[in-house]
Design a protein around this motif. Structure first.
Motif, PDB file in Angstrom:
ATOM      1  N   PRO A 339       0.810  -1.226   0.000  1.00 21.24           N
ATOM      2  CA  PRO A 339       0.000   0.000   0.000  1.00 21.24           C
ATOM      3  C   PRO A 339       0.835   1.264   0.000  1.00 21.24           C
ATOM      4  N   LEU A 340       2.041   1.250   0.539  1.00 19.96           N
ATOM      5  CA  LEU A 340       2.890   2.436   0.549  1.00 19.96           C
ATOM      6  C   LEU A 340       3.804   2.509  -0.665  1.00 19.96           C
ATOM      7  N   ASN A 341       3.823   1.432  -1.470  1.00 18.50           N
ATOM      8  CA  ASN A 341       4.661   1.388  -2.669  1.00 18.50           C
ATOM      9  C   ASN A 341       6.095   1.794  -2.338  1.00 18.50           C
ATOM     10  N   ASN A 342       6.624   1.257  -1.251  1.00 20.84           N
ATOM     11  CA  ASN A 342       7.949   1.630  -0.761  1.00 20.84           C
ATOM     12  C   ASN A 342       8.991   0.628  -1.253  1.00 20.84           C
ATOM     13  N   PRO A 343       9.932   1.054  -2.109  1.00 19.58           N
ATOM     14  CA  PRO A 343      10.948   0.114  -2.606  1.00 19.58           C
ATOM     15  C   PRO A 343      12.029  -0.200  -1.578  1.00 19.58           C
ATOM     16  N   HIS A 344      12.023   0.516  -0.460  1.00 16.55           N
ATOM     17  CA  HIS A 344      13.035   0.288   0.573  1.00 16.55           C
ATOM     18  C   HIS A 344      12.332   0.089   1.923  1.00 16.55           C
ATOM     19  N   PRO A 345      11.626  -1.013   2.092  1.00 17.25           N
ATOM     20  CA  PRO A 345      10.786  -1.159   3.287  1.00 17.25           C
ATOM     21  C   PRO A 345      11.568  -1.339   4.588  1.00 17.25           C
ATOM     22  N   ASN A 346      12.816  -1.795   4.539  1.00 17.14           N
ATOM     23  CA  ASN A 346      13.545  -2.108   5.769  1.00 17.14           C
ATOM     24  C   ASN A 346      14.641  -1.097   6.077  1.00 17.14           C
ATOM     25  N   GLU A 347      14.559   0.102   5.488  1.00 15.91           N
ATOM     26  CA  GLU A 347      15.592   1.107   5.706  1.00 15.91           C
ATOM     27  C   GLU A 347      15.478   1.727   7.097  1.00 15.91           C
ATOM     28  N   THR A 348      16.640   2.008   7.681  1.00 14.59           N
ATOM     29  CA  THR A 348      16.672   2.804   8.911  1.00 14.59           C
ATOM     30  C   THR A 348      16.659   4.285   8.511  1.00 14.59           C
ATOM     31  N   PRO A 349      16.304   5.181   9.429  1.00 14.81           N
ATOM     32  CA  PRO A 349      16.326   6.623   9.096  1.00 14.81           C
ATOM     33  C   PRO A 349      17.682   7.101   8.580  1.00 14.81           C
ATOM     34  N   ALA A 350      18.758   6.587   9.180  1.00 16.48           N
ATOM     35  CA  ALA A 350      20.090   7.007   8.722  1.00 16.48           C
ATOM     36  C   ALA A 350      20.360   6.533   7.298  1.00 16.48           C
ATOM     37  N   GLN A 351      19.993   5.291   6.998  1.00 16.76           N
ATOM     38  CA  GLN A 351      20.188   4.777   5.636  1.00 16.76           C
ATOM     39  C   GLN A 351      19.342   5.552   4.634  1.00 16.76           C
ATOM     40  N   ARG A 352      18.113   5.886   5.044  1.00 23.23           N
ATOM     41  CA  ARG A 352      17.241   6.646   4.139  1.00 23.23           C
ATOM     42  C   ARG A 352      17.836   8.026   3.831  1.00 23.23           C
ATOM     43  N   LEU A 353      18.357   8.705   4.859  1.00 25.45           N
ATOM     44  CA  LEU A 353      18.940  10.027   4.636  1.00 25.45           C
ATOM     45  C   LEU A 353      20.139   9.960   3.699  1.00 25.45           C
ATOM     46  N   ARG A 354      20.993   8.955   3.900  1.00 24.41           N
ATOM     47  CA  ARG A 354      22.171   8.841   3.029  1.00 24.41           C
ATOM     48  C   ARG A 354      21.761   8.532   1.597  1.00 24.41           C
ATOM     49  N   ARG A 355      20.748   7.647   1.438  1.00 27.64           N
ATOM     50  CA  ARG A 355      20.265   7.338   0.074  1.00 27.64           C
ATOM     51  C   ARG A 355      19.681   8.585  -0.576  1.00 27.64           C
ATOM     52  N   GLU A 356      18.886   9.331   0.176  1.00 30.49           N
ATOM     53  CA  GLU A 356      18.279  10.538  -0.391  1.00 30.49           C
ATOM     54  C   GLU A 356      19.344  11.581  -0.753  1.00 30.49           C
ATOM     55  N   ALA A 357      20.430  11.664   0.043  1.00 30.67           N
ATOM     56  CA  ALA A 357      21.530  12.583  -0.288  1.00 30.67           C
ATOM     57  C   ALA A 357      22.190  12.176  -1.599  1.00 30.67           C
ATOM     58  N   ARG A 358      22.411  10.850  -1.762  1.00 30.38           N
ATOM     59  CA  ARG A 358      23.013  10.385  -3.026  1.00 30.38           C
ATOM     60  C   ARG A 358      22.091  10.684  -4.210  1.00 30.38           C
ATOM     61  N   GLU A 359      20.790  10.426  -4.035  1.00 30.36           N
ATOM     62  CA  GLU A 359      19.850  10.682  -5.133  1.00 30.36           C
ATOM     63  C   GLU A 359      19.773  12.171  -5.460  1.00 30.36           C
ATOM     64  N   ALA A 360      19.789  13.032  -4.410  1.00 22.74           N
ATOM     65  CA  ALA A 360      19.769  14.478  -4.651  1.00 22.74           C
ATOM     66  C   ALA A 360      21.026  14.927  -5.387  1.00 22.74           C
ATOM     67  N   ASP A 361      22.162  14.307  -5.057  1.00 20.34           N
ATOM     68  CA  ASP A 361      23.418  14.622  -5.738  1.00 20.34           C
ATOM     69  C   ASP A 361      23.332  14.271  -7.223  1.00 20.34           C
ATOM     70  N   GLU A 362      22.774  13.108  -7.538  1.00 22.48           N
ATOM     71  CA  GLU A 362      22.658  12.688  -8.940  1.00 22.48           C
ATOM     72  C   GLU A 362      21.720  13.611  -9.721  1.00 22.48           C
ATOM     73  N   ARG A 363      20.595  13.992  -9.090  1.00 18.61           N
ATOM     74  CA  ARG A 363      19.668  14.905  -9.773  1.00 18.61           C
ATOM     75  C   ARG A 363      20.331  16.251 -10.037  1.00 18.61           C
ATOM     76  N   TYR A 364      21.058  16.752  -9.051  1.00 17.44           N
ATOM     77  CA  TYR A 364      21.746  18.035  -9.207  1.00 17.44           C
ATOM     78  C   TYR A 364      22.817  17.945 -10.297  1.00 17.44           C
ATOM     79  N   LYS A 365      23.569  16.841 -10.302  1.00 12.83           N
ATOM     80  CA  LYS A 365      24.636  16.660 -11.283  1.00 12.83           C
ATOM     81  C   LYS A 365      24.064  16.563 -12.702  1.00 12.83           C
TER      82      LYS A 365
END
Length: 571
Positions: A339-365
């Protein structure tokens, strides 16, 4: 790029400033053409009117009965008839002057002026559209850079919290700020979660108040009902994709169905609509696809939300008369449903933040690379249009010079007695110097020479490993572990190896002075703008003047090179 023509005289940091000065002057030239044309047109009308009034003199004298008609041989009659014939001849001459001015000046110059005005307007519209695209991408890069930096800062804050969390609260390390390397980054405002910001819908940006008015108007004019979905039940506050598309085309200036569907997709993205009865989040112009107005819409507009009935259980009878369990049916239907369509269901908050930082870096680049391509294309097209506009302006000045000659000829060919006026007009046209006027144009209105202003990818940790052009000279040299950036030594070595192939010092100097097309320079730039050493075989694919030109472009794009101010219209 060398020379003092239009192509190297109307540049500014924002591109629009220099182009505004140039096209302001070119549009002034269009008005000057109209003034010259008005003189010729009104002179033709005056000559024709004067000739017509002179032609009326003979008829007026004929109406007087009993005069010279009765005195056949008198000398005074001959004098009278001579004066009258001169009047009739003068009428013909003036009408001929008017006809000549129209045929030789007014008609051809009118057609030329219309074509010239269209050429100027077309170039202005084309460049304005490209500058707007560049500015829009520049704003997108700024937003993505801000998002990337904010994510990196959040990661750092989380890491610092984790380090302090396991220390003795009475320890000196926990009570005093930890010394850590300071990363110099620009100050970026982090928007508050409850702060309302403008949002993009289609190609337009709307303020929160504009969004509220649009949603109110949509709820009033779009047909809203209920949608029954097997198994899941009835959804209230729904509208079909066709009804929403029809509204967008009528009230939101959507010129096509595809653009209307894009606006609908943006409304799903911003949480105003959601697809019901189907899997996915796609918006389509279909009467079979229904979309529910989300609670966010009613919260924004202040309208009451219609609540639906609890979802009903649906049961079916089997062939043996037994009744299937509704729990089993729904369980089968929802098997594997996330129902949440979450591709990363077992992520910790720290892992999620680091992943989002990497994704933001790629979008910016990615956005930086797109902006660099748009900028290069804009500069190439600007040079093409500026050179074309220089030819057009020189042609305009020559055309006015020719018009004055034709204008004087239209008069001098008919009435020699007006020779003094003709001589004066010929003197006037001798004073027109197109080349001198063009130099005056450049000296008094130029806004700056060509100095490209590259927008570079700024890594949060000050890494410059992925680009060469537009990077600070010391940072580039430090990354290359050289006193001088590798690109400079590589290109100079390449040129030294090819100098023996050239005949004399004059030929060697000419490779630095050649007018290389900017598009060719940009092609080589795109291949070597990687932050890595330049392969020798890449340079060998290009002519020697292009390699020299790309080194000049590298020096022009170094930070802080653009200092020329935009001049006012009075120089």
């Amino acid at each position: 790029m060398s020379g003092s023509g239009f192509a190297n005289s109307f540049w500014s940091g924002d591109y629009a400033g220099g182009l505004g000065v140039l096209f302001g002057k070119l549009q002034q030239g269009v008005k000057e053409n109209e003034q010259v044309l008005t003189i010729a047109r009104m002179r033709a009308e005056a000559e024709e009117l004067y000739g017509s009034r002179l032609g009326e003199i003979g008829g007026a004298t004929d109406k007087i009965v009993g005069g010279f008609q009765r005195d056949d041989g008198a000398s005074v009659r001959k004098a009278y008839e001579g004066v009258r014939s001169e009047m009739e001849e003068a009428a013909k001459n003036h009408r001929k002057i008017g006809s000549n001015i129209r045929e030789l000046v007014v008609n051809p110059f009118t057609r030329w002026c219309e074509a010239h005005a269209q050429r100027v307007q077309s170039s202005q519209d084309a460049l304005q559209a490209q500058v707007k695209t560049h500015d829009r991408q520049h704003d997108q890069v700024r937003k993505l850079r801000s998002a990337y930096y904010n994510k990196c800062r959040q990661v750092e804050d989380l890491e610092e919290e984790d380090k302090l969390a396991f220390q003795d609260p009475n320890s000196e390390a926990a009570q005093s700020p930890k010394n850590k390397p300071v990363v110099p980054v620009p100050t970026i405002k982090v928007p508050m979660e409850d702060e309302e910001e403008p949002i993009d819908i289609g190609d337009e940006t709307y303020s929160p108040e504009q969004v509220r008015k649009i949603l109110l108007h949509m709820l009033e004019h779009v047909k809203i009902g209920e949608t029954k979905v097997p198994i899941l039940g009835t959804y209230p506050n729904t509208s079909s994709g066709a009804d929403i598309t029809d509204y967008i085309q009528k009230h939101m200036n959507a010129s096509s169905v595809s653009y209307a569907e894009r606006i609908g997709q943006d409304m799903i993205t911003h949480g105003f609509l959601r697809l019901v009865g189907n899997v996915g989040t796609t918006f389509a112009n279909s009467s079979r696809m229904n979309y529910q107005w989300r609670p966010k819409v009613f919260k924004v507009t202040g309208l009451p939300e219609k609540r639906g009935k609890p979802l009903e259980r649906v049961m079916s009878s089997g062939s043996d008369g037994s009744i299937d369990s509704p729990v089993g049916i729904v369980g089968d239907y929802l098997a594997g449903w996330n129902p949440l369509n979450n591709p990363h269901p077992n992520e910790t908050p720290a892992q999620r933040l680091r992943r989002e930082a990497r994704e933001a870096d790629e979008r910016y680049k990615t956005a930086i690379k797109k902006l660099d391509g748009i900028r290069c294309t804009l500069e190439e097209d600007m040079i093409v249009h500026l050179k074309f506009m220089e030819r057009c302006e020189l042609d305009r000045l020559r055309a006015i010079k020719a018009v004055i000659v034709d204008f004087s000829g239209a008069i001098s060919n008919v009435i020699p007695s007006l020779q003094s006026q003709v001589d004066n007009m010929m003197l006037f046209q001798e004073t027109v110097q197109p080349g001198s006027d063009l130099r005056y144009f450049l000296e008094n209105y130029r806004t700056g020479q060509y100095v490209p202003k590259a927008v570079t990818y700024e890594n949060y940790y000050n890494s410059v490993d992925e680009q060469t052009f537009g990077v600070d000279l010391e940072a580039r040299a430090r990354s290359d572990r050289k006193r001088v950036p590798t690109i400079v030594t590589t290109i100079l070595t390449f040129l030294d190896n090819h100098y023996p192939d050239l005949d004399g010092d004059e030929a060697r100097r000419s490779i630095w002075l050649a007018d290389v097309p900017l598009a060719a320079t940009h092609r080589l730039r795109a291949l070597i703008n990687t932050g890595k050493p330049i392969p020798h075989e890449v340079l060998e694919k290009f002519e020697v003047p292009i390699v020299a030109s790309v080194l000049k472009l590298y020096l022009l794009e170094l930070p802080g090179q653009y200092t020329t101010p935009i001049h006012s219209s009075n120089g």
